[in-house]
Every structure is written in C-alpha cells, then in structure tokens.
Design an enzyme around this catalytic site. Structure first.
Site, PDB file in Angstrom:
ATOM      1  N   HIS A   1       0.834  -1.203   0.000  1.00  0.00           N
ATOM      2  CA  HIS A   1       0.000   0.000   0.000  1.00  0.00           C
ATOM      3  C   HIS A   1       0.872   1.257   0.000  1.00  0.00           C
ATOM      4  O   HIS A   1       0.665   2.165  -0.825  1.00  0.00           O
ATOM      5  CB  HIS A   1      -0.902  -0.017   1.236  1.00  0.00           C
ATOM      6  CG  HIS A   1      -1.810   1.156   1.358  1.00  0.00           C
ATOM      7  ND1 HIS A   1      -3.129   1.129   0.981  1.00  0.00           N
ATOM      8  CD2 HIS A   1      -1.594   2.421   1.823  1.00  0.00           C
ATOM      9  CE1 HIS A   1      -3.688   2.310   1.208  1.00  0.00           C
ATOM     10  NE2 HIS A   1      -2.771   3.111   1.721  1.00  0.00           N
ATOM     11  N   GLU A   2       1.848   1.299   0.899  1.00  0.00           N
ATOM     12  CA  GLU A   2       2.690   2.491   0.985  1.00  0.00           C
ATOM     13  C   GLU A   2       3.613   2.628  -0.222  1.00  0.00           C
ATOM     14  O   GLU A   2       3.957   3.751  -0.624  1.00  0.00           O
ATOM     15  CB  GLU A   2       3.494   2.479   2.282  1.00  0.00           C
ATOM     16  CG  GLU A   2       2.654   2.434   3.558  1.00  0.00           C
ATOM     17  CD  GLU A   2       1.581   3.509   3.633  1.00  0.00           C
ATOM     18  OE1 GLU A   2       1.750   4.575   2.989  1.00  0.00           O
ATOM     19  OE2 GLU A   2       0.565   3.297   4.323  1.00  0.00           O
TER      20      GLU A   2
ATOM     21  N   HIS B   1       1.803   4.710  -2.732  1.00  0.00           N
ATOM     22  CA  HIS B   1       1.930   6.150  -2.479  1.00  0.00           C
ATOM     23  C   HIS B   1       3.298   6.675  -2.921  1.00  0.00           C
ATOM     24  O   HIS B   1       3.405   7.686  -3.630  1.00  0.00           O
ATOM     25  CB  HIS B   1       1.749   6.437  -0.984  1.00  0.00           C
ATOM     26  CG  HIS B   1       0.343   6.398  -0.506  1.00  0.00           C
ATOM     27  ND1 HIS B   1      -0.657   7.173  -1.053  1.00  0.00           N
ATOM     28  CD2 HIS B   1      -0.247   5.679   0.489  1.00  0.00           C
ATOM     29  CE1 HIS B   1      -1.800   6.942  -0.420  1.00  0.00           C
ATOM     30  NE2 HIS B   1      -1.575   6.043   0.520  1.00  0.00           N
TER      31      HIS B   1
ATOM     32  N   GLU C   1      -4.658   7.710  -3.124  1.00  0.00           N
ATOM     33  CA  GLU C   1      -5.186   6.430  -2.643  1.00  0.00           C
ATOM     34  C   GLU C   1      -5.499   5.474  -3.785  1.00  0.00           C
ATOM     35  O   GLU C   1      -5.431   4.257  -3.612  1.00  0.00           O
ATOM     36  CB  GLU C   1      -6.425   6.658  -1.783  1.00  0.00           C
ATOM     37  CG  GLU C   1      -6.126   7.182  -0.395  1.00  0.00           C
ATOM     38  CD  GLU C   1      -5.239   6.250   0.414  1.00  0.00           C
ATOM     39  OE1 GLU C   1      -5.428   5.023   0.344  1.00  0.00           O
ATOM     40  OE2 GLU C   1      -4.344   6.758   1.117  1.00  0.00           O
TER      41      GLU C   1
END
Length: 494
Positions: free
Chosen positions: A259-260, A263, A289
C-alpha cells in the site's frame, strides 16, 4: 526575471522547506526518542511559522497579478499557487503555528493512549485538536472555501473537487451493494481458512523489501522503516515508506508495505521537471489512494500475484497452514467483520470509511462532541459490523489521523477505491498478459502503465480529469462494485 520566474523561484524555496518539515514528521514517527516530543512540537511550530509567512507573503499577490505563463504547466501552477495563497491567507499565522505545535505533541499522546487502551488519556488533547480544526474550517469557510461550509473547507485540502454532499451521495449508492455482498459472503458455506503460525519479524521485513521491489520501488530514492501506523513520506527523489510487524499476521506487514509503495511510487513517478513546483506532488489524496489501493488490492491480492507470494512465503517460512496456492488466494481475500480499518478486506473497507465520515461530519456540523465520540463510535460500529468493540485500540484509538488534525481526509480513502476500480478496468484492457508477469512476482508492467497514465503528471490536471484521461471514461463507483462482486462471488461460490 519576469514576475512568473520570481514567483516560481520563491515557490521552489517554499516547497523545499516543506520537504524539510515533512522529514521532521517522518523522523518523529520512526526514530525520534520519545522524550523529544515536546521539543519537536516547538520545532514544528517554528518551521510552520516560517512556512506560513512565506505562503502568505504579500509579494505572492503582486506576482500573481503580473505573472504570465508560457504553457499549460505554467498556467496550472499559477492556478494552484493562487488557490493555496487564498487558503493560507485565510488562516491566521498564530492559528497555523498552534495547530502544528498541538498536533505534533498530540501524535505522541495518541500513541501512548493506544498502547495503554486509555481513551481518557487522549481526550483532552483531541478536544484541543478538534477545537483548532473547527477554527481553521470556519476561517476557510468565511473566506469562501468549501462554499462556506467548514467541513467542506477542510475536505477541500485533500480532494479539491469533492464536497461532503457528493461523498455522501456516492456512499448512499455504494452501501446497498456492499452490504448485500457482505451478507451473501458471510452466509456462504466453506469459507477460506485463516493463516496461522509464527512469522519472525526479520524474515517478514526481508520479504516486505522483496514485495516493494516487485512493484518497482526505487531503493536509491527510498527506504523502509517501522512505524506504529504505516505511512509514506516525501516526494521528488526522496519518498520513504514504513510498515509494521505482527508476528502472527504477516499479511499486516506485507499489504501495508505494498500500500505504501503505491503512495511512494506515485511521488517518485512524477516528471522531474515538476519537482519543487506546485505540480511536483500528487494532485489529491483520492488520486493518491487510487495508487496505493490498486497496488494493494487489484494487483497484490490477485490470484496471479498471491500464487507467487505463496511460493515465496513457503521458501522463507517453511510449510504453511494453507497448503496450496489456490487456498492461499482465498485466505488472502478472506472476508470477515473485523475491528481494524487497515486490515479490512476489500468488501468491508469502505464501510469503515463511511462510519468515520459520518462521525466527522457530526463533530463539525452536528451534535457530536469529543467527550461522546467513543460511545458514538462503539454504537455505530456494533450496528454496522455486528460485533462489539473490545478495546479502544480496536476502536476510536486505532487511527492516527484525528490526532494530527486530518479531518476531511478519511473519505478520500473510499474515493481512492472508486478511482482504483476505474483504473484497473482500463489497465486490464491495455495489458491482457499482466497476470503472466504477476505470477512471476513482477508488477512493474502495471507500475509502468500507472506512471505513464497517472503518476508522471503530478498536479498538472485536476483529480477527476486525471482519472478520466487514464481510464477513458468519467470516474464512478460502478467498476469498483462490479469488480468486488465478480471477485468475491467466485471466491465464495455464490
């Protein structure tokens, strides 16, 4: 130098200072000694004072009045500077510095309260944060931002095109299909087995690095550290990621990392010509997101990629409680009502966001006060998820966002899911052989597609336009809901 040149030169210095402030925040959440919290609060207040003075410098207004852009990028830069100048000028310098000081200290108090499961320890600080953010929202609304609504004025910080009414209408359309799918799944026979066992921290972190590499994370411009609440930080040539480790639940670490990476890869993928300009960062948190969620879910939880991950875990940890790749795919995508948003499956995740969104709106425009927030949370959670909150760390203390004043941020998570659904539909159409790459642990073709279609533009286009250009159609919740229904009906044999 022309007025435009002078303005952009001034802006570059401001952006560089903002990056330094961000690095202080990263340090605070990763390696800063606990005893330094009060001092860090003063440091953050001081640098925020410098930044606020620069962002409200009267010369910006003069330059904006005279500046002429030579191209679309220049015109967009002027638009964003003008917007930011108006927002910053609406917030008194003393208030901006106080928000920076209080939220810096609040972050440590929240972490202590979460570790102790002690809401009372956190409430006085949260009351200060909410009071300050209400004051900020009112100041922005009085200046015309958010069409005069304080909550919309705060939401505008994270998703410029969005309003609470628009988000609420989208949630009203999404909720019936999500709830119906959840009820069908929870009533299904033969649900997937959970993964059990002990997974040592060092080995988890080693595989987490491999996962980041699989998605094309540039280790020359990034690093991985541990944090209480995973986050990414930075842009340009320095975009860092964090994760957390639970030795009985490796998925927590692995999917937080992916997930990170989404980003950070967005920030690292922006055209270098935009660095230290208003275009040199993600255009909105919803678009941000969309990158983290498509990496984590549509790609990272796909049958092809989990097949590769299963093999890697077997090689590193030995025999697993879930023996086959197909069983592992079902386990990774197991649906169950749970307390923690960041660990929620794809079906439940948006329901977590809907609850937080409604609580935020009640804090800023309704009858809810901070003292009653825990009871409101627990009551709503039991209603929406069918289970009672067992401890504050699994309830209102689980997220860092409110301690640092990020009111208006939560709804962008759901908007990011919607955007990700649109991007995934287009990506699959353009890359019909993607699964062959994912099955080898290589998600770089998807990263390359996203870099070309979304990431490289940074702030060049407004959020909705970024997604429409990439997907080929106006964004909406339909592709996400269709994807969820097709995927989970197949997994659960519905």
């Amino acid at each position: 130098m022309t007025a435009f040149d002078e303005l952009i030169s001034f802006q570059r210095e401001t952006e560089a200072l903002a990056q330094i402030a961000g690095r202080l925040g990263w340090d605070q959440e990763t390696v800063m000694p606990r005893g330094a919290a009060e001092q860090r609060g003063e440091e953050m207040a001081a640098i925020e004072g410098v930044l606020h003075a620069r962002r409200t410098d009267p010369r910006i207004g003069d330059w904006l009045a005279k500046a002429k852009a030579a191209d679309a990028a220049g015109m967009r830069s002027l638009e964003l500077i003008r917007r930011a100048y108006g927002r910053n000028a609406a917030v008194p310098a003393k208030l901006a510095a106080e928000i920076a000081r209080v939220t810096s200290v609040a972050q440590g108090i929240w972490a202590e309260a979460r570790a102790r499961n002690d809401v009372a320890h956190f409430l006085p600080t949260l009351e200060k944060v909410v009071a300050l953010m209400r004051e900020k929202g009112q100041a922005l609304a009085a200046a015309g931002f958010g069409a005069g609504d304080p909550y919309d004025a705060l939401l505008d910080d994270y998703e410029p095109e969005a309003t609470a009414a628009m988000i609420a209408a989208m949630f009203d359309r999404m909720r019936p299909r999500l709830v119906a799918l959840r009820e069908a799944i929870l009533g299904a026979a033969n649900p997937p087995k959970p993964l059990s066992g002990h997974f040592a921290e060092a080995r988890q972190l080693g595989l987490a690095r491999d996962l980041a590499t699989a998605f094309g994370y540039d280790w020359e411009r990034g690093r991985l550290d541990l944090a209480v609440h995973p986050f990414s930080s930075g842009s340009g040539n320095d975009a860092r990621i964090t994760t957390r480790v639970v030795e009985g639940d490796p998925f927590n670490c692995f999917y937080s990392t992916i997930h990170e990476v989404g980003h950070a890869t967005y920030e690292l993928g922006i055209d270098p010509a935009h660095f230290f300009t208003p275009l040199g960062q993600g255009v909105s948190m919803g678009v941000h997101e969309s990158q983290s969620r498509i990496y984590e879910n549509q790609l990272g939880r796909s049958r092809a990629f989990t097949g590769w991950l299963h093999g890697q875990m077997h090689a590193i940890f030995g025999d697993l409680s879930v023996a086959t790749a197909e069983e592992f795919y079902r386990t990774v995508n197991r649906v169950q009502s749970g307390f923690i948003r960041t660990e929620a499956d794809e079906v439940h995740y948006n329901l977590h966001i809907m609850m937080r969104f409604d609580l935020e709106r009640a804090l800023f425009g309704g009858p809810l006060e901070v003292a009653d927030l825990e009871d409101a949370w627990n009551t709503r959670f039991a209603k929406d998820f069918g289970i009672a909150v067992d401890k504050p760390a699994n309830g209102m203390l689980q997220d860092v966002h409110w301690s640092v004043g990020l009111f208006g941020y939560f709804p962008t998570y759901a908007l990011g899911n919607v955007y990700a659904g649109c991007l995934h539909k287009a990506l699959r159409a353009d890359l019909p052989d993607l699964d062959a790459h994912l099955a080898r642990g290589d998600a770089r073709p998807a990263t390359d597609w996203l870099r070309e279609k979304v990431q490289r533009f940074g702030g060049l286009y407004p959020p909705g336009e970024v997604i429409e250009r990439a997907a080929g159609f106006a964004p909406g919740e339909g592709p996400l809901l269709d994807y969820l229904e097709a995927k989970f009906r197949a997994i659960y044999g519905l």
